[in-house]
Each structure stands twice: as structure tokens, then as C-alpha cells.
Design a protein around this motif. Structure first.
Motif, PDB file in Angstrom:
ATOM      1  N   ASP A  30     -24.589 -59.884  31.693  1.00 32.44           N
ATOM      2  CA  ASP A  30     -23.833 -59.772  30.503  1.00 32.44           C
ATOM      3  C   ASP A  30     -22.887 -60.600  30.208  1.00 32.44           C
ATOM      4  O   ASP A  30     -22.356 -61.441  30.880  1.00 32.44           O
ATOM      5  N   ILE A  31     -22.508 -60.924  28.733  1.00 30.83           N
ATOM      6  CA  ILE A  31     -22.112 -62.017  28.327  1.00 30.83           C
ATOM      7  C   ILE A  31     -20.431 -61.737  28.661  1.00 30.83           C
ATOM      8  O   ILE A  31     -19.571 -62.792  28.533  1.00 30.83           O
ATOM      9  N   ASN A  88     -24.450 -45.888  28.666  1.00 29.77           N
ATOM     10  CA  ASN A  88     -23.554 -45.342  27.709  1.00 29.77           C
ATOM     11  C   ASN A  88     -24.200 -45.072  26.524  1.00 29.77           C
ATOM     12  O   ASN A  88     -25.116 -45.687  26.293  1.00 29.77           O
ATOM     13  N   GLY A  94     -18.497 -45.726  24.955  1.00 33.26           N
ATOM     14  CA  GLY A  94     -18.313 -47.110  24.426  1.00 33.26           C
ATOM     15  C   GLY A  94     -19.645 -47.976  24.197  1.00 33.26           C
ATOM     16  O   GLY A  94     -19.695 -49.343  24.253  1.00 33.26           O
ATOM     17  N   THR A  96     -21.997 -50.182  22.511  1.00 27.29           N
ATOM     18  CA  THR A  96     -21.739 -51.065  21.402  1.00 27.29           C
ATOM     19  C   THR A  96     -23.048 -51.556  20.902  1.00 27.29           C
ATOM     20  O   THR A  96     -23.219 -52.111  19.623  1.00 27.29           O
ATOM     21  N   VAL A  97     -24.034 -51.602  21.679  1.00 29.96           N
ATOM     22  CA  VAL A  97     -25.386 -52.117  21.316  1.00 29.96           C
ATOM     23  C   VAL A  97     -26.436 -51.049  21.204  1.00 29.96           C
ATOM     24  O   VAL A  97     -26.661 -50.327  22.295  1.00 29.96           O
ATOM     25  N   HIS A 101     -29.706 -49.489  27.259  1.00 31.33           N
ATOM     26  CA  HIS A 101     -29.850 -50.435  28.215  1.00 31.33           C
ATOM     27  C   HIS A 101     -28.980 -49.732  29.441  1.00 31.33           C
ATOM     28  O   HIS A 101     -28.285 -49.192  29.497  1.00 31.33           O
ATOM     29  N   HIS A 103     -26.599 -50.918  32.639  1.00 34.98           N
ATOM     30  CA  HIS A 103     -25.823 -51.675  33.299  1.00 34.98           C
ATOM     31  C   HIS A 103     -25.792 -51.830  34.749  1.00 34.98           C
ATOM     32  O   HIS A 103     -25.687 -50.778  35.403  1.00 34.98           O
TER      33      HIS A 103
HETATM   34  P1  AMP Z   1     -22.667 -51.100  25.710  1.00 34.89           P
HETATM   35  O1  AMP Z   1     -21.073 -51.320  25.417  1.00 34.89           O
HETATM   36  O2  AMP Z   1     -22.834 -50.034  26.866  1.00 34.89           O
HETATM   37  O3  AMP Z   1     -23.286 -50.823  24.667  1.00 34.89           O
HETATM   38  O4  AMP Z   1     -23.158 -52.364  26.433  1.00 34.89           O
HETATM   39  C1  AMP Z   1     -23.395 -53.741  25.825  1.00 34.89           C
HETATM   40  C2  AMP Z   1     -23.083 -54.764  26.510  1.00 34.89           C
HETATM   41  O5  AMP Z   1     -23.946 -55.981  25.974  1.00 34.89           O
HETATM   42  C3  AMP Z   1     -21.536 -55.227  26.656  1.00 34.89           C
HETATM   43  O6  AMP Z   1     -21.227 -55.318  28.008  1.00 34.89           O
HETATM   44  C4  AMP Z   1     -21.596 -56.766  26.296  1.00 34.89           C
HETATM   45  O7  AMP Z   1     -20.759 -57.498  26.795  1.00 34.89           O
HETATM   46  C5  AMP Z   1     -23.016 -57.045  26.081  1.00 34.89           C
HETATM   47  N1  AMP Z   1     -23.323 -58.197  25.297  1.00 34.89           N
HETATM   48  C6  AMP Z   1     -23.455 -58.303  24.044  1.00 34.89           C
HETATM   49  N2  AMP Z   1     -23.807 -59.250  23.362  1.00 34.89           N
HETATM   50  C7  AMP Z   1     -24.506 -59.955  24.606  1.00 34.89           C
HETATM   51  C8  AMP Z   1     -25.173 -61.237  24.724  1.00 34.89           C
HETATM   52  N3  AMP Z   1     -25.390 -61.783  23.555  1.00 34.89           N
HETATM   53  N4  AMP Z   1     -25.810 -61.284  25.773  1.00 34.89           N
HETATM   54  C9  AMP Z   1     -25.247 -60.571  26.957  1.00 34.89           C
HETATM   55  N5  AMP Z   1     -24.596 -59.583  26.876  1.00 34.89           N
HETATM   56  C10 AMP Z   1     -24.362 -59.187  25.590  1.00 34.89           C
END
Ligand code: AMP
Length: 115
Positions: A30-31, A88, A94, A96-97, A101, A103
């Protein structure tokens, strides 16, 4: 299905620190890590945006994500101490993507979570 940052990682259009890959999934750091170890496990296909879109036929896919995370934890030597897996779903959690996925968080005593 909208393109996401994870699709771009899958297509190698943007870099990621990939720690595991097989025919079904990839895992990368994770970034913005929330623990000393924070790795994301994402399926390659089919593309599913949220947990809410999962159907019974996706059971094996989700199982592969969980098993890959557990294998990784054993391989990296932190399974004995413990770890957490989180998925999530949508805004209140929360998310965001919008590409499902899992974690994997480890490497420290993790605090409790919730509202
Ligand atoms: P979620 O909030 O459950 O959707 O998790 C999305 C995760 O993706 C967050 O923890 C972000 O920090 C991570 N993330 C977003 N962009 C990147 C990226 N380019 N490389 C690695 N992790 C990322």
C-alpha cells in the motif's frame, strides 16, 4: 466499469511494489501504509467494484485472496504473531478504490477499530 488506479497497476501503466503474483491475483504494498506491513491483494479478473457486487460464483475468487494473504503471512514470518485482513465496502467503510481488494496489515500490535 470505470478504470481505477488498480487497473493501471494491473496493466503495468503505473509502478507498484509487487510482492506476489499468480494467474488469479497480484499483491503489492500500500502506498500509504497503516501498519509496518500493509499489502493489498487484488483479483486480476473478473473486475468487481465492491463486495456488494459479489455473487456465489465469486466465492473461489475471494477465497484465493484470503489464502494468498495467509500464505504471504506465513512465508514472511509474521503469521505466528498475527495479522489482520480487511475489505472495505463503499463510503461508510472508507472504500476509495472501486476494484475489490483485501488489505493485509501486520508487524505491530494493531488497535481496535470501528466508528
Ligand atoms: P480502500 O480505502 O479500502 O479502497 O483501499 C485503497 C487503498 O489503496 C488505500 O489504502 C490506498 O492507500 C491504496 N492505494 C491507492 N493508490 C495506490 C497506489 N498507487 N499504490 C498502492 N496503493 C495505493
Amino acid at each position: 466499469m470505470p478504470d481505477t488506479i488498480f487497473h493501471k497497476i494491473l496493466r503495468r501503466e503505473i509502478p507498484a511494489d509487487i510482492v506476489y503474483e499468480d494467474e488469479h491475483l497480484i499483491a503489492f504494498r500500500d502506498i500509504a501504509p497503516q501498519a509496518p506491513v500493509h499489502v493489498l491483494f487484488i483479483p486480476k479478473h473478473p473486475v468487481i467494484d465492491t463486495l456488494d457486487a459479489l455473487r456465489p460464483g465469486d466465492a473461489a475468487l475471494v477465497g484465493k485472496l484470503v489464502l494468498a494473504a495467509a500464505d504471504y503471512a506465513r512465508r514472511e514470518g509474521f503469521a505466528q504473531n498475527g495479522y489482520r485482513v480487511v475489505m472495505n465496502c463503499r463510503e461508510d467503510a472508507g472504500q476509495t478504490v472501486f476494484h475489490i481488494h483485501l488489505h493485509l496489515l501486520a508487524g505491530a500490535q494493531l488497535g481496535h477499530f470501528g466508528a
